[in-house]
Design an enzyme around this catalytic site. Structure first.
Site, PDB file in Angstrom:
ATOM      1  N   MET A  26      28.351  20.501  21.213  1.00  0.00           N
ATOM      2  CA  MET A  26      29.014  19.462  20.422  1.00  0.00           C
ATOM      3  C   MET A  26      29.874  20.103  19.330  1.00  0.00           C
ATOM      4  SD  MET A  26      26.499  16.223  20.314  1.00  0.00           S
ATOM      5  CE  MET A  26      25.502  16.736  18.937  1.00  0.00           C
ATOM      6  N   GLY A  32      23.899  30.673  17.220  1.00  0.00           N
ATOM      7  CA  GLY A  32      23.050  30.196  18.323  1.00  0.00           C
ATOM      8  C   GLY A  32      23.902  29.882  19.542  1.00  0.00           C
ATOM      9  N   HIS A  33      24.964  29.105  19.322  1.00  0.00           N
ATOM     10  CA  HIS A  33      25.890  28.819  20.425  1.00  0.00           C
ATOM     11  C   HIS A  33      26.483  30.130  20.968  1.00  0.00           C
ATOM     12  CE1 HIS A  33      26.311  25.018  17.913  1.00  0.00           C
ATOM     13  NE2 HIS A  33      25.992  24.520  19.083  1.00  0.00           N
ATOM     14  N   LYS A 144      15.914  25.741  21.433  1.00  0.00           N
ATOM     15  CA  LYS A 144      15.814  24.988  20.171  1.00  0.00           C
ATOM     16  C   LYS A 144      15.608  23.508  20.473  1.00  0.00           C
ATOM     17  CE  LYS A 144      17.422  23.585  15.917  1.00  0.00           C
ATOM     18  NZ  LYS A 144      18.225  22.452  16.211  1.00  0.00           N
ATOM     19  N   ASP A 145      16.326  23.002  21.493  1.00  0.00           N
ATOM     20  CA  ASP A 145      16.187  21.599  21.911  1.00  0.00           C
ATOM     21  C   ASP A 145      15.261  21.570  23.131  1.00  0.00           C
ATOM     22  OD1 ASP A 145      18.224  20.223  20.091  1.00  0.00           O
ATOM     23  OD2 ASP A 145      19.352  21.899  20.897  1.00  0.00           O
ATOM     24  N   VAL A 171      18.009  31.054  18.067  1.00  0.00           N
ATOM     25  CA  VAL A 171      18.550  32.019  17.114  1.00  0.00           C
ATOM     26  C   VAL A 171      18.331  31.450  15.710  1.00  0.00           C
ATOM     27  CG1 VAL A 171      20.624  33.261  16.381  1.00  0.00           C
ATOM     28  CG2 VAL A 171      20.255  32.755  18.814  1.00  0.00           C
ATOM     29  N   SER A 181      23.913  23.050  13.535  1.00  0.00           N
ATOM     30  CA  SER A 181      25.143  22.560  12.899  1.00  0.00           C
ATOM     31  C   SER A 181      24.802  21.688  11.697  1.00  0.00           C
ATOM     32  CB  SER A 181      25.957  21.758  13.911  1.00  0.00           C
ATOM     33  OG  SER A 181      26.109  22.521  15.088  1.00  0.00           O
ATOM     34  N   ARG A 182      23.633  21.048  11.736  1.00  0.00           N
ATOM     35  CA  ARG A 182      23.246  20.148  10.639  1.00  0.00           C
ATOM     36  C   ARG A 182      22.785  20.911   9.385  1.00  0.00           C
ATOM     37  NH1 ARG A 182      21.499  16.924  15.294  1.00  0.00           N
ATOM     38  NH2 ARG A 182      22.614  14.951  15.228  1.00  0.00           N
TER      39      ARG A 182
END
Ligand code: AMP
Length: 274
Positions: A26, A32-33, A144-145, A171, A181-182
């Protein structure tokens, strides 16, 4: 690096590619990405990253409109990491007048599914559409998710989609806070204090291994410790990551948590046995 904004542009960009890795995101990309992207670049000739803030996985009370969208920085990160194609669709490219929903109820209920009832229907639908458009050999998702990984695994198995899934460990910042991102919503001192969530998970995992208390006693103790430290805990549990059900079998289990801290909703999970 090619920017594709429509389904046709994506198809044209992919037409000669033999080995494709796909990283759906997103945006608001962080390290991490980048780790997911680097894994794909290592394993495939062509890496496709999608950047799409998927409205159907947000509930009306969530942060869709204020979700960060730093496109220039995202494209720079992709270029530097060796991405070949960035897919940047608008909502009308992916949600057409033929309304289709995909539900994976076996692993969508409980935990995130209870806190965010329509979330995984939105995730499963968009991931299915993106996989069908991209037709990658491999697709990369972050642990993570954790529940999202279970949903995607069941989705791919249940629809017989010919893609190898790769799940990449979380990560973290040096404090231990999982990159998200949050995290940008935190003031610097809040961000540091938020790492207490991860530190608590680590200690709870070691207490579970030592088996001083039962699972339920240990969990209730840590819910209260976290609450005293300013976290509003939505759930904290030991789960089997394949079924997303609570378990007392610790070997392959993970601790999962969701909590609000200073107005930011955090999720995290760790393996109980590192
Ligand atoms: P998002 O942009 O939040 O939808 O995330 C895109 C992908 O990056 C998902 O597969 C996430 O699980 C993964 N991801 C997000 N944060 C992290 C992290 N801290 N470490 C590894 N992967 C992550």
């Amino acid at each position: 690096m090619i920017l594709a904004r429509t389904r046709e542009e994506l198809r044209d960009a992919l037409s000669h590619e033999s080995s494709v890795g796909f990283v759906p995101t997103m945006g608001a990309l962080h390290a991490g990405h980048r780790t997911l992207i680097e894994s794909s670049v290592d394993e495939n000739i062509c890496t496709v990253v999608s950047i799409f803030v998927n409205p159907t996985q947000f509930s009306p009370t969530e942060d869709l409109s204020k979700y960060p969208r730093p496109l220039d920085a995202d494209l720079e990160l992709c270029e530097a990491a060796g991405v070949n194609i960035v897919f940047l669709p608008t909502a009308d490219v992916l949600y057409t007048e033929e309304e289709v929903w995909i539900d994976v109820p076996s692993v969508s209920n409980g935990y995130e599914g209870d806190s965010r009832p329509t979330h995984f229907r939105g995730v499963a639908t968009i991931v299915a559409k993106l996989l069908l458009l991209t037709q990658p050999n491999r697709a990369y998702f972050g642990l993570k998710d954790l529940q999202q990984c279970a949903v995607v695994r069941s989705l791919v198995a249940g629809l017989f989609l010919p893609v190898d899934l790769r799940f990449v460990e979380t990560v973290r910042e040096s404090s231990g806070l999982a990159l998200s991102s949050r995290n940008a919503y935190f003031a610097p001192d809040e961000r540091q204090r938020a790492s207490y969530l991860y530190q608590s998970l680590r200690i709870l995992a070691s207490e579970l291994i030592a088996a001083h208390d039962s699972r339920l006693t240990a969990i209730s103790k840590y819910k209260s410790i976290l609450s005293k430290a300013g976290f509003t805990v939505e759930y904290l549990d030991v789960v089997d990551p394949a079924t997303m059900r609570a378990t007392d079998q610790l070997t392959a289990a993970r601790l999962v948590v969701a909590a609000k801290f200073c107005g930011v909703r955090l999720i995290d999970n760790i393996p109980i046995h590192p």
